[in-house]
Each structure stands twice: as structure tokens, then as C-alpha cells.
Scaffold this motif. Structure first.
Motif, short mmCIF file in Angstrom:
data_model
loop_
_atom_site.label_atom_id
_atom_site.label_comp_id
_atom_site.label_asym_id
_atom_site.label_seq_id
_atom_site.Cartn_x
_atom_site.Cartn_y
_atom_site.Cartn_z
N GLY A 1 -2.60 2.35 -11.64
CA GLY A 1 -3.58 3.36 -12.03
C GLY A 1 -3.60 4.51 -11.05
N TYR A 2 -4.46 5.44 -11.32
CA TYR A 2 -4.58 6.62 -10.47
C TYR A 2 -5.90 6.57 -9.74
CZ TYR A 2 -0.73 8.10 -13.34
OH TYR A 2 0.48 8.15 -13.99
N GLY A 3 -5.87 6.91 -8.49
CA GLY A 3 -7.07 6.99 -7.68
C GLY A 3 -7.40 8.44 -7.46
N VAL A 4 -7.58 8.80 -6.23
CA VAL A 4 -7.88 10.17 -5.86
C VAL A 4 -6.67 10.77 -5.15
CG1 VAL A 4 -10.35 9.75 -5.69
CG2 VAL A 4 -8.93 9.39 -3.69
N PRO A 5 -6.54 12.10 -5.12
CA PRO A 5 -5.42 12.71 -4.39
C PRO A 5 -5.41 12.22 -2.93
CG PRO A 5 -6.57 14.35 -5.68
CD PRO A 5 -7.40 13.09 -5.76
N ASP A 6 -4.24 11.91 -2.45
CA ASP A 6 -4.03 11.41 -1.09
C ASP A 6 -4.72 10.08 -0.82
OD1 ASP A 6 -2.39 13.54 -0.40
OD2 ASP A 6 -4.08 14.77 0.23
N GLY A 7 -5.13 9.38 -1.86
CA GLY A 7 -5.72 8.05 -1.70
C GLY A 7 -4.65 6.99 -1.71
N TYR A 8 -5.03 5.80 -1.32
CA TYR A 8 -4.08 4.69 -1.31
C TYR A 8 -4.07 3.98 -2.67
CZ TYR A 8 -3.68 4.96 3.76
OH TYR A 8 -3.43 5.38 5.03
N ARG B 1 0.86 -1.18 0.00
CA ARG B 1 0.00 0.00 0.00
C ARG B 1 0.89 1.23 0.00
NH1 ARG B 1 -3.59 0.75 5.12
NH2 ARG B 1 -1.57 1.37 5.94
N THR B 2 0.66 2.12 -0.95
CA THR B 2 1.42 3.37 -1.04
C THR B 2 0.44 4.53 -1.10
OG1 THR B 2 1.50 3.24 -3.45
CG2 THR B 2 3.37 2.32 -2.25
N GLY B 3 0.98 5.72 -0.93
CA GLY B 3 0.15 6.91 -1.02
C GLY B 3 -0.42 7.31 0.31
N GLY B 4 -1.61 7.87 0.27
CA GLY B 4 -2.22 8.38 1.48
C GLY B 4 -1.65 9.74 1.81
N PHE B 5 -2.20 10.38 2.80
CA PHE B 5 -1.78 11.72 3.19
C PHE B 5 -0.30 11.77 3.58
CE2 PHE B 5 -1.42 15.19 6.31
CZ PHE B 5 -1.77 16.25 5.47
N ALA B 6 0.16 10.75 4.32
CA ALA B 6 1.55 10.73 4.79
C ALA B 6 2.51 10.16 3.76
CB ALA B 6 1.65 9.94 6.09
N GLY B 7 2.01 9.49 2.75
CA GLY B 7 2.88 8.91 1.73
C GLY B 7 3.68 7.72 2.19
N ARG B 8 3.25 7.07 3.25
CA ARG B 8 3.96 5.93 3.82
C ARG B 8 3.66 4.65 3.02
NH1 ARG B 8 2.46 2.69 8.97
NH2 ARG B 8 4.30 1.42 9.14
N THR B 9 4.66 3.80 2.87
CA THR B 9 4.49 2.52 2.20
C THR B 9 4.37 1.42 3.25
OG1 THR B 9 5.71 3.22 0.25
CG2 THR B 9 5.55 0.86 0.62
N THR B 10 3.37 0.58 3.09
CA THR B 10 3.16 -0.56 3.97
C THR B 10 3.14 -1.81 3.12
OG1 THR B 10 1.82 0.79 5.46
CG2 THR B 10 1.64 -1.59 5.70
N ARG B 11 3.86 -2.83 3.56
CA ARG B 11 3.93 -4.08 2.80
C ARG B 11 3.73 -5.25 3.76
NH1 ARG B 11 8.91 -3.80 -0.21
NH2 ARG B 11 7.65 -2.67 -1.71
N ALA B 12 2.88 -6.21 3.35
CA ALA B 12 2.66 -7.41 4.16
C ALA B 12 2.48 -8.61 3.23
CB ALA B 12 1.44 -7.24 5.04
N GLU B 13 2.72 -9.77 3.80
CA GLU B 13 2.66 -11.03 3.05
C GLU B 13 1.88 -12.06 3.86
OE1 GLU B 13 6.09 -14.14 2.32
OE2 GLU B 13 6.41 -12.28 1.19
N LEU B 14 1.07 -12.84 3.18
CA LEU B 14 0.28 -13.87 3.84
C LEU B 14 0.45 -15.18 3.08
CD1 LEU B 14 -1.99 -14.30 6.06
CD2 LEU B 14 -3.60 -14.06 4.18
#
Length: 92
Positions: free
Chosen positions: A47-54, A7-20
Motif C-alpha cells: 500500500g501507499y503511506g505518506v511521501p518519504d514514509g516507511y 523496511r523501504t522508503g524514507g527520506f534516504a530510500g534505504r532498504t533495511t531487512r532483519a529476521e528473528l
């Protein structure tokens, strides 16, 4: 089956990665069905979502697809939530 979500983006621009890994899960058939539906409803290119979206990259057994808020299908939303909340977090 191994499922990875980034997961990237969001207001803070932090990247989160997980594996299952579904091998030892008793709900594996349900998770496999979710993964098939999520991949079928996603794009092969970012693709592109909305500004500050994930934005999400979903990897299922080596195949990666992309999707973004607010245009997630129900199966994508459920799979992403499952992997990010129950999976093993990876450093990005």
C-alpha cells in the motif's frame, strides 16, 4: 516461528531487512501473539503511506503482508521495532 521485516522508503530510500527466529526466546508466546495481530491487521498487497514514509513487508512463516507509516497498528509497530532492533540484519 521465523519473522522477517523489510523496511523501504524514507527520506534516504534505504532498504533495511532483519529476521528473528523465536525458537529460543523466552518471550516467544508474546512475540507470536504480536505476529498474529500484526498479520491480521495488514494488507496482502503493498500500500501507499505518506511521501518519504516507511513501507514494511512482514513475513511470518512464509506468509507476507504489507503496511506503511503512519497507518501501523500498535502490534505492527511493536513487532517491526522488535525485529529490526533485535533480529539478525540481512543484506538487502
Amino acid at each position: 516461528m521465523r519473522i522477517e521485516v523489510t523496511r523501504t522508503g524514507g527520506f534516504a530510500g534505504r532498504t533495511t531487512r532483519a529476521e528473528l527466529d523465536t525458537d529460543a526466546r523466552i518471550d516467544a508466546p508474546h512475540v507470536h501473539a504480536l505476529a498474529r495481530e500484526a498479520v491480521a491487521g495488514a494488507s496482502r498487497t503493498p500500500g501507499y503511506g505518506v511521501p518519504d514514509g516507511y513501507h514494511y513487508a512482514i513475513g511470518v512463516d512464509g506468509r507476507t503482508v504489507y503496511c506503511a507509516d503512519p497507518n501501523l497498528t500498535d502490534s505492527q509497530r511493536e513487532l517491526i521495532s522488535l525485529v529490526l532492533n533485535r533480529g539478525v540484519e540481512r543484506t538487502a
